[in-house]
Design a protein around this motif. Sequence first.
Motif, PDB file in Angstrom:
ATOM      1  N   ARG A 102     -11.863  -6.758  -3.980  1.00 54.70           N
ATOM      2  CA  ARG A 102     -10.981  -6.276  -2.918  1.00 54.70           C
ATOM      3  C   ARG A 102     -11.071  -4.751  -2.783  1.00 54.70           C
ATOM      4  NH1 ARG A 102      -8.877  -7.118   1.925  1.00 54.70           N
ATOM      5  NH2 ARG A 102      -7.885  -5.142   2.316  1.00 54.70           N
ATOM      6  N   THR A 103     -11.091  -4.048  -3.911  1.00 52.89           N
ATOM      7  CA  THR A 103     -11.184  -2.591  -3.870  1.00 52.89           C
ATOM      8  C   THR A 103     -12.488  -2.148  -3.227  1.00 52.89           C
ATOM      9  OG1 THR A 103      -9.786  -2.375  -5.832  1.00 52.89           O
ATOM     10  CG2 THR A 103     -11.167  -0.496  -5.276  1.00 52.89           C
ATOM     11  N   PHE A 104     -13.589  -2.784  -3.579  1.00 58.77           N
ATOM     12  CA  PHE A 104     -14.872  -2.433  -2.964  1.00 58.77           C
ATOM     13  C   PHE A 104     -14.875  -2.755  -1.480  1.00 58.77           C
ATOM     14  CE2 PHE A 104     -16.436  -1.549  -7.092  1.00 58.77           C
ATOM     15  CZ  PHE A 104     -17.637  -0.865  -6.950  1.00 58.77           C
ATOM     16  N   ARG A 105     -14.270  -3.873  -1.108  1.00 57.41           N
ATOM     17  CA  ARG A 105     -14.266  -4.238   0.309  1.00 57.41           C
ATOM     18  C   ARG A 105     -13.486  -3.213   1.132  1.00 57.41           C
ATOM     19  NH1 ARG A 105     -16.016  -8.323   2.980  1.00 57.41           N
ATOM     20  NH2 ARG A 105     -16.595  -9.386   1.050  1.00 57.41           N
ATOM     21  N   PRO A 156       0.801  -1.229   0.000  1.00 59.44           N
ATOM     22  CA  PRO A 156       0.000   0.000   0.000  1.00 59.44           C
ATOM     23  C   PRO A 156       0.833   1.278   0.000  1.00 59.44           C
ATOM     24  CG  PRO A 156       0.121  -0.865   2.222  1.00 59.44           C
ATOM     25  CD  PRO A 156       0.891  -1.825   1.358  1.00 59.44           C
ATOM     26  N   GLY A 157       2.155   1.175  -0.049  1.00 61.81           N
ATOM     27  CA  GLY A 157       3.016   2.363  -0.101  1.00 61.81           C
ATOM     28  C   GLY A 157       3.553   2.747   1.259  1.00 61.81           C
ATOM     29  N   ASN A 204     -11.500   6.830   5.819  1.00 63.53           N
ATOM     30  CA  ASN A 204     -10.532   7.413   4.896  1.00 63.53           C
ATOM     31  C   ASN A 204      -9.753   6.395   4.075  1.00 63.53           C
ATOM     32  OD1 ASN A 204      -8.473   9.523   3.972  1.00 63.53           O
ATOM     33  ND2 ASN A 204      -7.196   8.150   5.215  1.00 63.53           N
ATOM     34  N   ALA A 205      -9.456   5.230   4.608  1.00 55.75           N
ATOM     35  CA  ALA A 205      -8.551   4.294   3.931  1.00 55.75           C
ATOM     36  C   ALA A 205      -9.092   3.862   2.570  1.00 55.75           C
ATOM     37  CB  ALA A 205      -8.325   3.071   4.805  1.00 55.75           C
ATOM     38  N   ALA A 206      -8.173   3.659   1.628  1.00 55.60           N
ATOM     39  CA  ALA A 206      -8.564   3.231   0.283  1.00 55.60           C
ATOM     40  C   ALA A 206      -7.394   2.570  -0.418  1.00 55.60           C
ATOM     41  CB  ALA A 206      -9.047   4.431  -0.538  1.00 55.60           C
ATOM     42  N   GLU A 207      -7.713   1.810  -1.457  1.00 48.88           N
ATOM     43  CA  GLU A 207      -6.695   1.277  -2.351  1.00 48.88           C
ATOM     44  C   GLU A 207      -7.163   1.471  -3.786  1.00 48.88           C
ATOM     45  OE1 GLU A 207      -6.782  -3.285  -2.934  1.00 48.88           O
ATOM     46  OE2 GLU A 207      -7.315  -2.993  -0.811  1.00 48.88           O
ATOM     47  N   GLN A 208      -6.195   1.497  -4.707  1.00 44.92           N
ATOM     48  CA  GLN A 208      -6.527   1.628  -6.122  1.00 44.92           C
ATOM     49  C   GLN A 208      -5.500   0.875  -6.957  1.00 44.92           C
ATOM     50  OE1 GLN A 208      -6.462   5.882  -6.855  1.00 44.92           O
ATOM     51  NE2 GLN A 208      -4.245   5.945  -7.024  1.00 44.92           N
ATOM     52  N   HIS A 209      -5.946   0.374  -8.104  1.00 46.91           N
ATOM     53  CA  HIS A 209      -5.081  -0.402  -8.983  1.00 46.91           C
ATOM     54  C   HIS A 209      -5.444  -0.047 -10.428  1.00 46.91           C
ATOM     55  CE1 HIS A 209      -4.157  -2.992  -5.481  1.00 46.91           C
ATOM     56  NE2 HIS A 209      -5.442  -2.844  -5.217  1.00 46.91           N
ATOM     57  N   GLU A 210      -4.433   0.267 -11.220  1.00 44.76           N
ATOM     58  CA  GLU A 210      -4.679   0.615 -12.621  1.00 44.76           C
ATOM     59  C   GLU A 210      -4.998  -0.624 -13.457  1.00 44.76           C
ATOM     60  OE1 GLU A 210      -3.065   4.303 -14.726  1.00 44.76           O
ATOM     61  OE2 GLU A 210      -1.317   3.143 -14.072  1.00 44.76           O
ATOM     62  N   THR A 211      -5.945  -0.466 -14.387  1.00 48.97           N
ATOM     63  CA  THR A 211      -6.227  -1.463 -15.408  1.00 48.97           C
ATOM     64  C   THR A 211      -6.330  -0.744 -16.741  1.00 48.97           C
ATOM     65  OG1 THR A 211      -7.449  -2.851 -13.840  1.00 48.97           O
ATOM     66  CG2 THR A 211      -7.803  -3.264 -16.180  1.00 48.97           C
ATOM     67  N   LYS A 248     -10.268   6.618 -16.487  1.00 49.42           N
ATOM     68  CA  LYS A 248     -10.340   5.510 -17.431  1.00 49.42           C
ATOM     69  C   LYS A 248      -9.536   4.287 -17.016  1.00 49.42           C
ATOM     70  CE  LYS A 248      -6.681   7.189 -20.551  1.00 49.42           C
ATOM     71  NZ  LYS A 248      -6.397   7.638 -21.940  1.00 49.42           N
ATOM     72  N   THR A 249      -8.523   4.441 -16.161  1.00 50.40           N
ATOM     73  CA  THR A 249      -7.743   3.277 -15.737  1.00 50.40           C
ATOM     74  C   THR A 249      -7.993   2.904 -14.276  1.00 50.40           C
ATOM     75  OG1 THR A 249      -5.788   4.586 -15.108  1.00 50.40           O
ATOM     76  CG2 THR A 249      -5.922   3.810 -17.392  1.00 50.40           C
ATOM     77  N   LEU A 250      -8.878   3.633 -13.602  1.00 51.05           N
ATOM     78  CA  LEU A 250      -9.215   3.356 -12.199  1.00 51.05           C
ATOM     79  C   LEU A 250     -10.726   3.215 -12.058  1.00 51.05           C
ATOM     80  CD1 LEU A 250      -6.892   5.976 -10.425  1.00 51.05           C
ATOM     81  CD2 LEU A 250      -6.471   3.510 -10.629  1.00 51.05           C
TER      82      LEU A 250
END
Length: 282
Positions: free
Chosen positions: A143-146, A14-15, A123-130, A182-184
């Motif tokens: 996983r992103t929705f959860r 997560p960085g 506040n917590a979140a994650e994101q992944h490019e597609t 467009k990628t998230l």
Amino acid sequence: MNEHLQPPQQQDQPGDEREMTPEPDCRPRFPGSGRLADKVALISGGDSGIGRAVALAMAREGAAVAILYLDETEDAEDTVRLVEEEGRPALAIAGDIGDEAFCRDAVAQTLKRFGRLDVLVNNAAEQHETDDFAQFDTAQMERTFRTNIFSFFYLTKAAMPHLKPGAAIVNSTSITAYQGHKTLIDYAATKGAIVAFTRSLSQALVDKQIRVNAVAPGPIWTPLIPASFGPEKVAQHGKSSPMERAGQPNEVAPCYVFLASEEASYMTGQVLHPNGGRVVGS
């Protein structure tokens, strides 16, 4: 001419804030005035980035702070230390907010340590490019929705029995809820859901005198950025905003303090937009 706004860099999810160059500016910029004196705030994703800045800003205004984080132990320890330097107590709780049982336990630990709960910051979140939607990963979407929206339900449900009249809930949405990305696509969809969650919950809780608002940051310099994008895109992060730069976490945190405080006593169901000048629908 160097067109980089910050050096190219990349991390795994997560960085880690310590590994960013330059490190984000999370410390409050102005003296406090006791707007959250003796309150207790619980902040998910409070170990770094916007969450850390919110923790420090609320501590400067007099709040005790509990932060939730996944596994970024060093960042969480740094946040605790910085909160304590503001003269307020802090508690760091590690776990997966996508797990409802953990969310219940986190609220219980906060109550055990501080005896009350006045402000919940989802506040917590994650994101992944597609890049190619045809290759979209269903497990990633779930996983992103959860993480990004289910946890808001879980933490709010666990906190509700302990929130008294005058309490506040502040949710982190995003400019992507209004503009898309467009990628998230899954990330933007969760952020749109948070806007609807905020507006609906505000109506459900208005009779209990609990206010529910949100903040929709634009491009902010946080660990989520080098953990989500390639080095060259990271180097240009913020360039597309009217101010042509990324915002710092401490430029966003005052929105959360305001919405959590009695200064925002006539606001519920609203969204603030610290995004560098981009005009978006409300």
